[in-house]
Structure formats: C-alpha cells, structure tokens
Design a protein around this motif. Structure first.
Motif, PDB file in Angstrom:
ATOM      1  N   LYS A   1      24.639 -17.026 -15.124  1.00 51.88           N
ATOM      2  CA  LYS A   1      25.221 -18.352 -15.330  1.00 51.88           C
ATOM      3  C   LYS A   1      26.742 -18.336 -15.184  1.00 51.88           C
ATOM      4  O   LYS A   1      27.358 -19.372 -14.937  1.00 51.88           O
ATOM      5  CB  LYS A   1      24.836 -18.869 -16.718  1.00 51.88           C
ATOM      6  N   GLU A   2      27.327 -17.155 -15.342  1.00 51.57           N
ATOM      7  CA  GLU A   2      28.780 -17.048 -15.256  1.00 51.57           C
ATOM      8  C   GLU A   2      29.279 -16.936 -13.811  1.00 51.57           C
ATOM      9  O   GLU A   2      30.488 -16.862 -13.576  1.00 51.57           O
ATOM     10  CB  GLU A   2      29.259 -15.823 -16.043  1.00 51.57           C
ATOM     11  N   PHE A   3      28.346 -16.896 -12.855  1.00 46.89           N
ATOM     12  CA  PHE A   3      28.745 -16.722 -11.457  1.00 46.89           C
ATOM     13  C   PHE A   3      29.555 -17.937 -10.982  1.00 46.89           C
ATOM     14  O   PHE A   3      29.127 -19.080 -11.128  1.00 46.89           O
ATOM     15  CB  PHE A   3      27.498 -16.548 -10.579  1.00 46.89           C
ATOM     16  N   GLN A   4      30.719 -17.676 -10.422  1.00 41.70           N
ATOM     17  CA  GLN A   4      31.586 -18.747  -9.930  1.00 41.70           C
ATOM     18  C   GLN A   4      32.115 -18.375  -8.543  1.00 41.70           C
ATOM     19  O   GLN A   4      32.281 -17.194  -8.218  1.00 41.70           O
ATOM     20  CB  GLN A   4      32.768 -18.969 -10.876  1.00 41.70           C
TER      21      GLN A   4
ATOM     22  N   LEU B   1      23.388 -15.838  -1.893  1.00 40.88           N
ATOM     23  CA  LEU B   1      24.734 -16.372  -1.656  1.00 40.88           C
ATOM     24  C   LEU B   1      24.676 -17.697  -0.904  1.00 40.88           C
ATOM     25  O   LEU B   1      25.422 -18.634  -1.215  1.00 40.88           O
ATOM     26  CB  LEU B   1      25.566 -15.354  -0.867  1.00 40.88           C
ATOM     27  N   VAL B   2      23.796 -17.799   0.092  1.00 42.04           N
ATOM     28  CA  VAL B   2      23.655 -19.056   0.842  1.00 42.04           C
ATOM     29  C   VAL B   2      23.164 -20.164  -0.084  1.00 42.04           C
ATOM     30  O   VAL B   2      23.687 -21.295  -0.078  1.00 42.04           O
ATOM     31  CB  VAL B   2      22.696 -18.866   2.038  1.00 42.04           C
TER      32      VAL B   2
ATOM     33  N   ALA C   1      33.499 -23.208   1.581  1.00 44.28           N
ATOM     34  CA  ALA C   1      32.778 -22.058   1.055  1.00 44.28           C
ATOM     35  C   ALA C   1      33.746 -21.086   0.414  1.00 44.28           C
ATOM     36  O   ALA C   1      34.968 -21.246   0.495  1.00 44.28           O
ATOM     37  CB  ALA C   1      32.000 -21.372   2.179  1.00 44.28           C
ATOM     38  N   ASP C   2      33.171 -20.066  -0.232  1.00 47.24           N
ATOM     39  CA  ASP C   2      33.958 -18.962  -0.755  1.00 47.24           C
ATOM     40  C   ASP C   2      34.183 -17.967   0.382  1.00 47.24           C
ATOM     41  O   ASP C   2      33.217 -17.437   0.944  1.00 47.24           O
ATOM     42  CB  ASP C   2      33.200 -18.301  -1.916  1.00 47.24           C
ATOM     43  N   ARG C   3      35.412 -17.702   0.718  1.00 48.40           N
ATOM     44  CA  ARG C   3      35.725 -16.875   1.888  1.00 48.40           C
ATOM     45  C   ARG C   3      35.102 -15.475   1.771  1.00 48.40           C
ATOM     46  O   ARG C   3      34.477 -14.996   2.721  1.00 48.40           O
ATOM     47  CB  ARG C   3      37.242 -16.760   2.056  1.00 48.40           C
TER      48      ARG C   3
END
Length: 465
Positions: free
Chosen positions: A301-304, A432-433, A347-349
């Motif tokens: 849940k902490e994934f950002q 990740l996608v 997106a996150d680079r």
C-alpha cells in the motif's frame, strides 16, 4: 339475554301496528269510512314511515357490509362511521379497528418484503430458496447471473437447474431432518465456478421453537463464490514451490563447491573456477531476492510513483542505447518506429524504463543471432498510448500465453536458467504497467516471434518542442 337490535325491531313493529290500529279506528269511527277503505288509507299513510324506519335499520348493515367488502378486496382506505350504539355500532367499530390493524400489517409486510428484496439484490452471494417439497421458490439475481439462468426456475427441483446430485441430497436432508449442511460445489459454467454452499432449514416462524422434520418448511442455500480464493491458493502454492526450487538449485551448487574447496581444493588450479561458479550462483540468488523485493514493494500500500510528463522519442532512444551492448553481442538490430515529437506519456520515468528494458532484454534473449527487434509507440485515442516490442525470435506456445506473466513461470525452464533469467521479469512488468493504470498482453507464434503490447495514460495536452 336478547340483543338490542332485536328489541328495536320488535318495538318498531309494535309501534307501527298500534299506529295502524289508531289511524284505522279514527277513520272508521270519526270519519265513518268503510273498513276496507280505512285499512287501505292507513297502510298508505304508514308506508313512508315504515320505509324510513327500515332504512334506519338497514343503513348500518349496508355500511358494515361495505366495510367488510373493502377488507376482503384490500382497498380499505377510510373509516366508515356507523352512528349507532347497539351491536351494529360495536361490530362496525371492531371491523374498523381490524381494518386499520390489517392495513398496518400489510404495510409492514410490504416494507419487509421490499427490504428483503433489496438485501437479496445487493448480496454478492447467490441465494436459492426451496419449499417443504424441495421445489424452488426463488433465486436472487447474483445466483441467476452466475449460473446464466434465463428462464423461470420457480417450482422446479434444484437438480433441474444445477446438475449436481450432492447439492440435491444436501437440500433434501435439510428439508427432511432440519440439520444444517455445508459442501463445496463445482459448477460447470463458462470459466468454471467453485462455491462453498451452506444450507439451512426454514422454521414456520421466527418465534417457533419447534425443530426437526415437522418444524422445517423449506430450506435456504447460500452460495459463496470461492473460485478466486481457490485460484489464489493455487498461485500461492505454486509460488512457494517455485521459489523453493529456484533457491534450492543455486544453494545446492554453492554448498557443493564450497565443501569441495574446504576439503582441500583451495590449493588446486580449479579453485578459481569453483569460486567463479559460487559467485555466479550468488549473483543469481541476489537477483531473485531483489526481484522479489521489487514485487513486494509494488504490491504494498505504501508503493508510490513520481508521475511526470515524458517525451517519448528521446526517452525510447535512451533506453535503446542502454540495451544496445547486449544486442550487439548477438548481432541483433534494435530499431524504433517513427514517433511524433509531440507524443508524451504520463508515467514514472524509472519504472517505465524498467518495463521497456525488461521487455527488450527478453526479446534479445529469445531471438536468434542476427535477428531484429522493433519498438514502437502510437496514440490509440485521446486517453492512452500503446507501446509494442516486436521480435522475430523463437515465439511462445499458445497454451503458455495465458500464464506467461505469472511469477517464476517459464516456457523453457532449462533455457531460461541458462540465459540467467529469474522468472520474475514479466511479472514485475505486468504489475508496473497495472500500477500506471494500463494493461499488457502478448501475441506470439512459434518460430515466428512475439509482440508484447502495453498501454499507458496519454498526456492530456500536447507538448511543443
């Protein structure tokens, strides 16, 4: 004890009879009329009075009758007053009170019925209700949808609807004996479903203390869909088995070579080779642990993510430069389609770079020497961009495609380990996608190559370079 209504009728009859005699006597003696004419005139005079008296007696009866008809037809919506203090008045009052109570009971039952139907419609679990004969009274929408029941199933046996003898036997036992039963049920519907079914008896009333076969008026079967739970349990078991296998192989190799070195091979020429083998397998263990930690981080849940606008032409060129050395070793060409300079993605680079590198690395590993890999990105619509990585490698068997993104799943386990894969790369790519709000899939043919597709959100406004 006589009723007051009877006394009223008798008093009225006597009053009319006396009045008739008085009028008749008056006509005979004072007006000197004949007996027949006197009797006829007396009757004519008394008829309106008799009608009025009779109407006063029949009106309460008619009103009470009307009230009773309204109760029978369930249209009792107003109180009918009977201005009488006799038994008819008491009867009218009793019927009125009974009508009010009946109307309140009907409203209460209707509310409870609506509440029950709302609860049944909102339930995720399927519900099947049978009567004392074991025939279906109702099924809720959840069970109707999951079993694709299009026709009316009322008054049918459960076996006619759900072809399962075990369920039929459980319901029959509950109806006959009143005991609660539970079972696990597999239903052959498209995709397959597994249910945990609880069957309980229906007592005659909520306040009833009667139990046993005489007290059961039917049964309720509640279907809990545990298909996903079973799938997750199987994935967990496969994961434990796979990770144990993946860790055991290098650990066994490391242990064997270390023991050989300790037994005296440290002074021999092969010691350096043994150390290299130990290092290689240690690196493999480290990579497996790192990939597992990455998956754990993504699922937490902490994934950002640090979302930013990424212009795609330069970004994809940088990724190709990073993977170029590995491609050149196998003489594989990597190219990219023409991408508009204004095309950008949100997106996150770092994570997007990891997705593309993993997919390109797989394409290089499973493409024959001298082959080619093509990467492209196109705007599918106003909301998303579709990426594709296409190779002309060995391809993926059709039966393996649905499981290609599972952890530790390999099409060719021996070849994958030989090439240094951990079996977690595609699983990381998928997570990740999905974390970016996109989706990923693959199309492949044996010995013709594979194409991996994934989508990501498009930048809302075009950029100008």
């Amino acid at each position: 004890m006589r009723l007051r209504v009877q006394w009223k009728w008798m008093a009225s009859f006597i009053f009319l009879l006396l009045l008739l005699l008085i009028i008749q006597g008056y006509l005979l003696h004072f007006l000197k009329k004949s007996f027949l004419l006197s009797s006829l005139l007396s009757l004519i005079i008394l008829i309106p009075l008799a009608y009025f008296l009779a109407r006063s007696f029949t009106r309460p009866i008619l009103e009470v009758t009307q009230k009773a008809i309204q109760l029978v037809s369930s249209t009792f919506d107003r109180e009918v007053q009977v201005n009488s203090r006799d038994e008819l008045g008491s009867l009218s009052k009793a019927i009125g009170e009974m009508g009010i109570q009946l109307r309140n009971k009907i409203e209460e039952i209707s509310k409870e019925k609506d509440y029950l139907q709302t609860v049944l419609k909102g339930m995720m679990e399927g519900v099947l209700v049978v009567d004392g004969r074991g025939r279906i009274l109702m099924v809720n929408d959840a069970l109707r949808n999951v079993l694709s029941l299009t026709s009316d199933v009322t008054d049918k046996m459960p076996l006619e609807v759900i072809r399962n003898a075990e369920l039929e036997a459980a319901i029959t036992n509950v109806v006959r004996q009143g005991k609660t039963e539970a079972l696990e049920l597999s239903v052959t519907v498209p995709g397959g479903r597994i249910f945990e079914v609880n069957v309980v008896g229906i007592l005659p009333s909520l306040n009833s203390t009667v139990k046993g076969s005489e007290g059961v008026r039917g049964a309720v079967a509640v279907f809990h869909d545990i298909t996903r739970l079973k799938e997750l349990e199987k994935i967990r078991q496969d994961f434990v088995a796979n990770v144990s296998h993946e860790l055991r192989t290098p650990l066994t190799t490391i242990k064997g070579y270390a023991e050989t070195l300790l037994e005296g091979a440290l002074k021999e020429e092969v010691a350096s080779q043994f150390v290299q083998v130990i290092k290689r397998h240690t690196d493999r263990l480290t990579k497996i642990v790192e990939d597992l930690l990455v998956l754990s981080k993504i699922e937490s849940k902490e994934f950002q993510m640090k979302i930013e606008v990424i212009p795609l032409p330069d970004f994809i060129s940088d990724v190709i430069d990073f993977i170029k050395e590995a491609a050149e070793k196998k003489k594989i060409s990597i190219s990219q389609s023409k991408i508009p300079s204004s095309l950008a993605v949100e997106a996150d680079r770092n994570y997007l770079e990891q997705v593309l590198i993993n997919l390109l690395d797989n394409a290089i590993k499973y493409t024959h020497e001298g082959g080619g890999v093509m990467i492209s990105a196109i705007g599918k619509d106003q909301r998303e961009i579709q990426f594709s990585i296409e190779d002309n490698g060995i391809g993926i068997p059709k039966e393996d495609i649905p499981r290609i993104f599972e952890r530790f799943y390999r099409v060719d386990k021996g070849r994958s380990q030989e090439l240094g894969g951990t079996g977690l790369g595609l699983s990381i790519v998928k997570h990740l996608v999905q974390a970016h709000g996109g989706k990923i899939w693959v199309e492949s043919q044996l010995e013709k190559g594979s194409t991996f597709y994934f989508t990501l959100p498009k930048r809302s406004e075009p950029i100008h370079l």
